[in-house]
Design a protein around this motif. Structure first.
Motif, PDB file in Angstrom:
ATOM      1  N   ALA A  48       0.816  -1.217   0.000  1.00  0.00           N
ATOM      2  CA  ALA A  48       0.000   0.000   0.000  1.00  0.00           C
ATOM      3  C   ALA A  48       0.850   1.268   0.000  1.00  0.00           C
ATOM      4  CB  ALA A  48      -0.936  -0.005   1.208  1.00  0.00           C
ATOM      5  N   ASP A  74      -2.847  -5.187   4.470  1.00  0.00           N
ATOM      6  CA  ASP A  74      -2.900  -3.734   4.589  1.00  0.00           C
ATOM      7  C   ASP A  74      -3.930  -3.193   3.592  1.00  0.00           C
ATOM      8  OD1 ASP A  74      -1.702  -3.971   2.143  1.00  0.00           O
ATOM      9  OD2 ASP A  74       0.119  -2.855   2.653  1.00  0.00           O
ATOM     10  N   ASP A  75      -3.816  -1.939   3.208  1.00  0.00           N
ATOM     11  CA  ASP A  75      -4.800  -1.307   2.329  1.00  0.00           C
ATOM     12  C   ASP A  75      -4.386  -1.344   0.857  1.00  0.00           C
ATOM     13  OD1 ASP A  75      -6.440  -0.642   4.476  1.00  0.00           O
ATOM     14  OD2 ASP A  75      -5.358   1.242   4.830  1.00  0.00           O
ATOM     15  N   THR A  76      -3.651  -2.366   0.455  1.00  0.00           N
ATOM     16  CA  THR A  76      -3.171  -2.456  -0.925  1.00  0.00           C
ATOM     17  C   THR A  76      -4.296  -2.302  -1.937  1.00  0.00           C
ATOM     18  OG1 THR A  76      -1.196  -3.782  -0.439  1.00  0.00           O
ATOM     19  CG2 THR A  76      -2.156  -4.011  -2.637  1.00  0.00           C
ATOM     20  N   ALA A  78      -7.463  -1.149  -1.553  1.00  0.00           N
ATOM     21  CA  ALA A  78      -8.168   0.134  -1.444  1.00  0.00           C
ATOM     22  C   ALA A  78      -7.340   1.262  -2.054  1.00  0.00           C
ATOM     23  CB  ALA A  78      -8.478   0.434   0.021  1.00  0.00           C
ATOM     24  N   VAL A  79      -6.036   1.250  -1.811  1.00  0.00           N
ATOM     25  CA  VAL A  79      -5.158   2.282  -2.358  1.00  0.00           C
ATOM     26  C   VAL A  79      -5.120   2.187  -3.883  1.00  0.00           C
ATOM     27  CG1 VAL A  79      -2.757   3.044  -2.521  1.00  0.00           C
ATOM     28  CG2 VAL A  79      -3.748   2.514  -0.288  1.00  0.00           C
TER      29      VAL A  79
END
Length: 277
Positions: A48, A74-76, A78-79
């Protein structure tokens, strides 16, 4: 696979003699356009923090970006969706970089496929050089950190030595002329997947591809590339462990004569579905 490069303001006829619409072309600059759609495959797991650096260098003329998510915590995802709203996210069902790439290739719809790492080490601005080589006649455009104009900021002396030795072995055993072997920034026409059989799961996948495109008699062109340092996080690459896996692939391919002669068909690309969202 036919391809056309023309000035963006002059669409011209297609190979069948029919007039082509300007929408058939993807503008690269004010003077250059291409017809084939380009897919970019990015395998990622917990990247992310690095994705903003990766996505900001990608050309806006690419047809699609395929992010293969290795079950990130993690926010991979969403990012990626925030940075590139039309990104195609494919969830990896297996493990390893090779498995992720195979999954991503299957999800691509473009005629040209580009492999880009998610750690920020690759410069997306170089994609135009890879695509230019392909539309000019190459089947496989292979990135090289050691070709004239290439460089690396992320290679220890022992890794550099190992890469040189392994590259020399491949050149001697398979008749290649590579200056670099273990580098993951490559591009190729989709039809290449019908002539090679990708059946490994780890970092050695790049070596396997480099060997099998030569064995299949495909036209390879090296592209000078600059490898930068990983921006955030720690690489999962192990010089000793993965170096031994690469050597094992080389020895296995040497004993396997399949597709050794120029023009042989090889084994069709093995379909492996992931979950697309």
């Amino acid at each position: 696979m036919s391809s056309v490069v023309r000035p963006a303001t002059e669409p011209g006829p297609d190979p069948l003699g029919k007039p082509a619409l300007s929408t058939d072309y993807r503008p690269i600059s004010s003077h250059l356009a291409i017809t084939p759609p380009v897919s970019v495959v990015i395998p990622a797991m917990n990247e992310a923090e690095n994705l903003p650096y990766v996505f900001k260098t990608l050309p806006d003329w690419v047809h699609e970006v395929v992010l293969v998510d290795g079950n990130s915590t993690d926010d991979t995802v969403a990012v990626a969706r925030e940075l590139w709203p039309d990104v195609k996210v494919v969830r990896q069902l297996g493990k390893g970089k090779g498995d992720a790439l195979i999954t991503g290739f299957e999800a691509c719809t473009g005629d040209i496929i580009v492999m880009v790492d998610a750690d920020g080490s690759a410069d997306g601005h170089e994609i135009v050089s890879y695509v230019s080589a392909l539309v000019s006649g190459a089947d496989f455009a292979k990135g090289s950190r050691f070709a004239n104009g290439g460089a690396t900021d992320d290679m220890t002396p022992i890794r550099k030595l190992g890469n040189h030795v392994l590259c020399s072995v491949v050149n001697a055993k398979f008749g290649a002329r590579y200056t670099d072997l273990c580098y993951g920034y490559n591009a190729f026409w989709r039809h290449c997947l019908d002539k090679i059989d990708l059946d490994c799961t780890g970092f050695e996948v790049e070596t396997l591809m480099n060997i099998r495109v030569v064995k299949a008699g495909l036209k390879v062109q090296e592209i000078p590339s600059h490898e930068y340092l990983r921006i955030h996080g720690v690489s999962n690459l192990s010089a000793v462990r993965d170096g031994l896996r690469v050597l094992k692939v080389i020895l296995s391919e040497r004993s396997n004569r399949r597709g050794q002669r120029r023009g042989s068909r090889g084994v069709p690309f093995r379909t492996r579905q992931g979950e697309v969202s």
